[in-house]
Design a protein around this motif. Structure first.
Motif, short mmCIF file in Angstrom:
data_model
loop_
_atom_site.label_atom_id
_atom_site.label_comp_id
_atom_site.label_asym_id
_atom_site.label_seq_id
_atom_site.Cartn_x
_atom_site.Cartn_y
_atom_site.Cartn_z
N ILE A 65 0.87 -1.18 0.00
CA ILE A 65 0.00 0.00 0.00
C ILE A 65 0.90 1.22 0.00
CG2 ILE A 65 -1.76 1.25 1.31
CD1 ILE A 65 -2.58 -1.57 2.37
N PRO A 66 0.92 1.95 -1.12
CA PRO A 66 1.96 2.98 -1.31
C PRO A 66 1.90 4.10 -0.28
CG PRO A 66 0.31 3.09 -3.06
CD PRO A 66 0.02 1.86 -2.27
N SER A 67 0.73 4.32 0.30
CA SER A 67 0.62 5.47 1.20
C SER A 67 0.94 5.11 2.64
CB SER A 67 -0.79 6.04 1.10
OG SER A 67 -1.75 5.03 1.38
N LEU A 68 1.23 3.83 2.90
CA LEU A 68 1.59 3.44 4.27
C LEU A 68 3.09 3.22 4.37
CD1 LEU A 68 -1.22 0.90 5.29
CD2 LEU A 68 -1.00 3.31 5.90
#
Lengths: 345, 794, 218
Positions: free
Chosen positions: C96-99
């Motif tokens: 998950i790129p935003s985590l």
């Protein structure tokens, strides 16, 4: 809340405070106050007394149509002063309120009018006598009057002829209302024969009967602890009449007063306690429990009667509501009359 | 599970603040546009309502003198003593404030929202020492008077007791009108017998303000409706993009074991949360818009229709609710589509970002079919619609149909152009533009609707202005109008004016019924004033000759439409039967009107004598004439109306209307421009792989940036060229269908090419501005990023 | 038996009519066993892995994991299976790129309500990611990203690990290191491992090997 309702609520602060019915218990500051041993000056005293706070011309009548149906009729003009003196025109401090009603055994029609003094919309003149608000009026002299009123439901047009003298209550017209001495000037003409036409939603009826006019003025007729009254004007079949009232007090006690009127008009006043009135049965109308059957006694005159409302729903849906309607009398005496009950909140 | 999921969902926005901003800003702007226009409308309407409540306008019949002058107080007493339950009203202006005096004892319940507190001294009020009641703004204009601040009172009005009002206004013993209580006693004499000088105005007929101002509100409502459509497209675009951007994450979350239902619920909750925030911001923005516009709207309404509207805005809970409802509703509509798509999205399709919203073949066919269907419906409605609902259905079908058709039309146009391109660069450019279309189509639809709305509303307002001024020319052809107070004065005016002016034209009318409809019949003198200035919607030949010969009658459009009367039909008038020779426009008049010759009028209504006169003279002599007439025969200037003054005033009013319209134009275009910016920014990240080959083959990054800019402007231009006919169709529907349904008269439509050109220019500038930043960013893409496209390993 | 696959059929609609990807596959896998699925592109090995992972449903046949037939489960049931019992390692990492890395590693365990800080710390340490915890996935190399993905899969201690070409996107050297780590950690947890690969060398490092050809076991 609209302006009119507020005006009424504030002028006649029955709902606003518990100072007594229709502001009658309010302070009398600045106004004249009734004094004992009055001397009346007629016809001038048939007219208004602007320096007193409150005054009324009050007619009630018991009527019958050709088929024997009993009717009650009311025509009332109240004067209420905002101040003992004041300007003219719109600024005049006198306010007028008219109540007219017709009671049948099954229906009760009520109408109300309000007006400012000073612009000609309502008023009373003593000589020639005329009392009016809008198109309602009572004119003539005290012995012969024409009386009309109209509403969306009814109109009436009556002729009244006096068959006896004026009657002065209390001490020659000085009527004491409480142990503390509050009083009013109070006289009546109870001897009218009345006839005329009632126009009701179900037709026009020619009627005849008897009528009773009350004249009363004061500035503070009720004591602070008095909240309303039950007032009886009874005409017995033997020609005698009786006026009696019972003032309700917050302490649960009553203050009563009565006038016995012999057939020739001779009046006898009775002090507090001589006259008694006790409710026997109540009826719920307009969400209130109203006594509609009374046990009325004046032992000194052998009066021991039951008073029954002809129409128990004679509730006056006016801005200051009260019960007012014709009654039937049975017991030691028989006859008819009118009953007024106030302060039933 | 919920916490971890929410963290994953929300962290997306934290890492991509620009996307969050575009989503929130798109929602907020759409809400702002809608709630701003609604707020202006609501404020104006609330003002009328307060005025109506204050005076019982429109609720109760009224009595007033035939000549409009105040009546004597004695007349009031006469009526009361005759059994008429009426209540007196006196009114006038003091420092520009409308002072209204009422008698609270006789006024019907509900008149005068005078909030007297328990402590207020009612006795003082009734004996004329009490305060006036007014709202805070009005109170400021009456500094010397004792005012009780009451927010419910109509702006610009103050209520007080009638006695006090008479004194303040210098009208002792005078009453302007009498409110007639709805229930009256059983028996009472006829009005004609006791007060023949009074006329009864029925509740509906007396309330012209509502009817007239409605036409102005229709303009604003149309604008509100159109801006709402624009807003919905923008919201839809913003939400659609937000979903598109997170498609891979959604797949991953599901693959890791997050149940679909939970995911949908959480994403819906997340969006609703954003919608609430953006809606709140939007309502506040809308408030600002409304606050800026309202003074002009208020001035317009006051000038045009004499309706007092507060110039200051009150923050009403209903806007918060409606603004938030629009934001939430728009989001829900947009999100339900996106969520539905997401629920149907197979878990296993490639997790790579798909080419953005590449409409599947089937989808495009569906969209084309829907567009065609809506446009056919619009066409059918255009030919048959004759009610308000049908009119608005026509607007809706036309707008949505055109918006849906836009991407398909643009695609065809680009395909055709691409096929004709000569150079390879041009060919690539056109093909690439065509490939961008799906990603930009929502923004372009918004632009289309914004432009069409602007063209439509501008055309409507400008047509209204032209028609109305022409109408003023026709109706106020005389240079000066003089009113007499009685017949004697009328004779004096005729005698005085006849030798001094070119012509004296008597203006006389009676109210009667034609074909069962209330109609005012005028008797006109044969003069070139009528022949030169009057224009007709339908005219028989020689209509003036036959009319002045007493053979024919001319009627207004309202009467023609409502009674279905046409040229050649006959109508009975008293003893006479007259043929209709012409139908003329009569804008803003709620009732029927007819015109016959002076001689015929005198024969039919011998008791009516003219008390108003139109005087023809050299315009430059008007002022002098008025002064001398006042001195010579004592007719004050207040009894005269200078036509030039009226026209200048009306035009001033229209200029204000234009200020409002222009401001809204700029705003909607700004919103559409924002939608383009948003789409381009979203596309930008996906553009790199598409542009890298062009760069590798020798085009510079600056060249590519310029082409990006050019592409946006070209697409905007294509869209604008489609928006023009759509806007004109919209204007036609507003003028010829909706206006007729709403008010009974048709406005002729005029074209304003210069305005359209300016609007088109605005649209191009908006598109160019929106494309500028993405293009600049593209031109600055580091070569390494472009190179990465060609490397397998990152 | 941890996993029993019986007579699995699966076909996809194509423009030329239905195309049968799997035509009657049977296999079993016990706890602690490792099995390589090999075959050429289009042989159906990835499809089989997806069916076992509950990412898709078979047309016919049974997949029984821990005694329950996953074909009988609804979306919720299959999601539950994926959260806690079965872990999948993808070729594309699918982080998950935003985590941040730390949150990515803990994500699936948290989702499954099986977060064990001590075990997660052990995984992080063994994967050599301790110094990377505050970074975002895009700041890591491909090998590091796949190590994050493997740690994420193992954090909830799944009974069955499915891996789809886990090193397919990595260069050879990195691939070897990542593969060693994965095999070692799977062995320590005692889970079963089913790995799709086209590399015979990788397949040889697993306990058993199943070769697919045209949707059938060769």
């Amino acid at each position: 809340m609209n302006a009119k309702a507020l005006v009424i609520a504030l002028l006649l602060p029955l709902m606003a405070n518990a100072q007594g019915f229709a502001g009658l218990g309010s302070d009398s500051a600045g106004f004249s106050v009734p004094a004992p041993n009055p001397t009346f000056d007629f016809p001038r005293d048939h007219g208004p007394h602007d320096d007193y706070r409150i005054e009324w011309w009050y007619v009630t009548a018991n009527l019958r149509s050709a088929d024997g149906t009993a009717y009650g009729l009311q025509w009332t003009l109240f004067r209420s002063a905002l101040a003992p003196t004041g300007g003219a025109g719109w600024a005049a401090p006198q306010l007028w309120m008219g109540h007219a009603a017709v009671t049948t055994p099954t229906d009760h029609y009520v109408s109300e009018r309000l007006a400012r003094g000073g612009i000609g919309q309502a008023g009373v003149t003593a000589d020639p006598f005329s009392a009016w608000i809008d198109d309602w009026q009572m004119t003539g002299d005290m012995d012969a009057l024409q009386m009309t009123a109209s509403s969306p439901d009814f109109t009436y047009d009556m002729t009244m002829t006096a068959d006896g003298p004026l009657v002065f209550h209390g001490d020659n017209g000085f009527s004491v209302k409480s142990a503390a001495g509050q009083a009013s000037y109070y006289y009546s003409q109870p001897f009218y024969d009345i006839s005329g036409t009632l126009s009701l939603p179900d037709g026009d009826f020619a009627v005849t009967g008897t009528a009773w006019l009350d004249r009363e003025w004061s500035s503070q007729p009720l004591a602070d602890n008095q909240t309303g009254w039950d007032w009886f004007s009874l005409s017995f079949d033997d020609g005698a009449k009786m006026m009696g009232f019972r003032l309700q007090q917050t302490d649960g006690q009553n203050y009563t007063s009565a006038t016995w009127i012999a057939p020739d008009g001779t009046a006898t006043a009775f002090p507090n306690g001589a006259f008694t009135a006790a409710p026997l049965m109540t009826h719920t109308t307009a969400n209130r429990d109203i006594p509609v059957r009374w046990h009325v006694q004046l032992p000194e005159k052998g009066v021991n009667v039951i008073v029954d409302a002809i129409n128990p729903d004679a509730w006056m849906t006016t801005s200051v509501p009260y019960w007012e309607g014709p009654v039937r009398v049975t017991g030691s005496h028989t006859g008819h009359g009118y009953l007024e009950m106030t302060g039933y909140e | 599970m919920t916490r971890a999921t929410l963290q994953a969902l929300l962290s997306h926005w934290w890492r991509n603040p620009l996307q969050l901003f575009t989503l929130l800003a798109g929602l907020a702007l759409a809400t702002a546009l809608w709630s701003g226009v609604q707020a202006v409308n609501a404020e104006a309407r609330a003002s009328y309502r307060a005025a109506a409540a204050t005076l019982g306008e429109g609720q109760y019949d009224r009595l007033g003198r035939r000549d409009g002058q105040p009546m004597d107080q004695a007349t009031y007493i006469t009526l009361r003593r005759a059994g008429w339950l009426v209540s007196p009203v006196v009114q006038g202006r003091l420092n520009g404030v409308r002072i209204v005096g009422i008698d609270p004892l006789t006024a019907p319940a509900g008149i005068g929202p005078v909030r007297l507190t328990q402590g207020a001294d009612i006795a003082d009020f009734l004996v004329g020492n009490g305060p006036l009641f007014a709202n805070a703004a009005t109170a400021g204009r009456l500094p010397d008077l004792q005012i009780t601040i009451t927010p419910d009172i109509a702006p610009g009005s103050a209520i007080t007791d009638i006695g006090a009002a008479q004194r303040l206004l210098g009208k002792p013993g005078q009453i302007d009108s009498l409110i007639v209580a709805p229930v009256q006693p059983r028996e009472r004499p006829d009005l004609a017998d006791i007060a023949p000088q009074l006329v009864r105005q029925s509740a509906q007929g007396g309330s012209d303000i509502g009817r007239l101002t409605d036409s102005f509100h229709l303009n604003l409502t149309a604008f509100g409706l159109l801006s709402f459509a624009v807003g919905i497209f923008i919201v839809n675009g913003a939400i659609g993009l937000a979903f598109e951007q997170r498609r891979p994450v959604v797949r991953t979350l599901r693959a890791l074991g997050l149940p679909l239902r939970r995911l949908i619920v959480l994403m819906a909750a997340e969006l609703m949360f954003f919608a609430l925030i953006a809606g709140g911001v939007g309502v506040m923005l809308g408030y600002v818009i409304a606050a800026l516009l309202l003074p002009d709207v208020a001035a317009t309404l006051r000038g045009l229709y004499g309706a007092d509207v507060s110039g200051t805005l009150q923050l009403r809970p209903v806007w918060w609710l409606s603004g938030l409802a629009i934001a939430l509703g728009g989001t829900a509509i947009a999100a339900s589509g996106a969520l539905w798509k997401m629920s149907r999205m197979p878990l296993l399709a490639s997790a790579q970002p798909r080419a953005l919203a590449m409409a599947a073949g089937q989808g495009a066919v569906m969209q084309g079919a829907a567009a065609a269907l809506l446009l056919v419906i619009a066409l059918i409605l255009a030919l048959t619609a004759d009610g308000l609902i049908a009119g608005f259905a026509l607007l809706g079908a036309l707008l949505i149909g055109a918006a849906l058709a836009l991407p398909i039309i643009l695609d065809r146009v680009l395909a055709a152009t691409s096929a004709r391109a000569k150079s390879i660069t041009a060919q690539w450019f056109w093909a690439d533009t065509r490939q961008q279309l799906p990603g930009l189509s929502l923004a372009l639809m918004a632009l289309l609707l914004a432009m069409a709305a602007n063209v439509g509303v501008s055309t409507m307002v400008s047509s209204f202005r032209l028609t109305f001024t022409a109408f003023l020319d026709q109706r106020l052809a005389s240079e000066l109008y003089v009113s007499a107070q009685d017949a004697t004065q009328a004779q004096a005016i005729i005698a005085y004016a006849t030798p001094r002016v070119d012509a004296v034209l008597p203006i006389q009318s009676v109210e009667t019924q034609i074909a069962g409809l209330q109609t005012e019949v005028f008797g006109a003198r044969d003069h070139r004033t009528y022949r030169d200035n009057w224009t007709f919607l339908n005219a028989a030949p020689d209509l003036w000759d036959t009319t002045f010969a007493g053979q024919t009658i001319l009627i207004n459009e309202q009467l023609s439409r409502r009674a279905n009367l046409r040229i050649g039909d006959t109508v009975p008038l008293q003893s006479q039967t007259l043929t209709i020779a012409g139908v003329y426009g009569d804008y803003g008049n709620p009732i029927g009107q007819a015109l016959i010759s002076e001689d015929l009028f005198a024969g039919l209504y011998p008791t009516v004598t003219p008390q108003r006169f139109g005087l023809r003279m050299d315009r430059s002599k008007v002022g002098d004439f008025v002064t001398r007439m006042a001195a010579d025969i004592g007719i004050p200037a207040s009894q005269t109306i200078n036509q030039a003054g009226i026209k200048a005033f009306s035009l001033g009013v229209f200029d204000r209307t234009f200020t409002v319209t222009t401001a809204l134009n700029v705003l909607t275009l700004a919103v559409a421009g924002f939608a383009i910016l948003m789409s381009l920014l979203t596309l930008a990240s996906m553009r790199v792989p598409q542009l890298a080959p062009a760069w590798a083959m020798g085009m510079t990054r600056a060249q590519l940036g310029r082409l990006e800019l050019l592409r946006a402007v070209l697409l905007a231009m294509l869209t604008a060229s489609l928006a023009l006919p759509l806007g004109l169709g919209l204007a036609w529907a507003l003028l010829a269908v909706v206006n007729v349904a709403a008010f009974g008269w048709q406005l002729p439509m005029y074209l304003f090419p210069a305005d359209y050109a300016r609007l088109g220019l605005f649209a191009l500038i908006a598109a160019a501005l929106a494309a500028l930043w993405p293009a600049w960013r593209l031109a600055r893409t580091p070569p390494a990023d472009l190179l990465k496209v060609f490397s397998n390993e990152r | 038996m941890l996993l029993t696959v019986q007579d699995i059929h699966k076909s996809y609609a194509t423009a030329d009519g239905p195309f049968a990807v799997l035509r009657g596959i049977d296999l079993t896998l016990g706890a602690g066993e490792t099995l390589a699925l090999t075959g050429e592109s289009g042989s159906g090995k990835s499809t089989l892995l997806h069916l076992i992972g509950g990412l898709d449903t078979p047309d016919r046949g049974q997949i029984i994991i821990n005694g329950s037939d996953i074909a009988a489960l609804d979306d919720n049931g299959r999601a539950h299976l994926r959260r806690g019992t079965v872990g999948v390692v993808f070729q594309q990492f699918n982080l998950i790129p935003s985590l941040k890395v730390a949150d990515n590693i803990a994500f699936q365990a948290r989702l499954a309500n099986q977060y064990d800080p001590a075990w997660t710390a052990t995984l992080t340490d063994r994967m050599g990611l301790t110094s990377q915890l505050g970074k975002y996935p895009e700041q890591l190399s491909g090998g590091q990203q796949q190590r994050v993905a493997i740690a994420r899969t193992l954090a909830p201690k799944p009974r069955l690990v499915l891996a789809d070409e886990p090193t397919g996107n990595l260069d050879e050297g990195t691939a070897a290191i990542v593969m060693d780590l994965m095999l070692e950690l799977v062995r320590e947890t005692g889970a079963g491992l089913l790995m799709v690969t086209h590399s015979a060398a990788l397949a040889a490092r697993l306990g058993r090997r199943l070769h697919l050809r045209a949707g059938q076991v060769a």
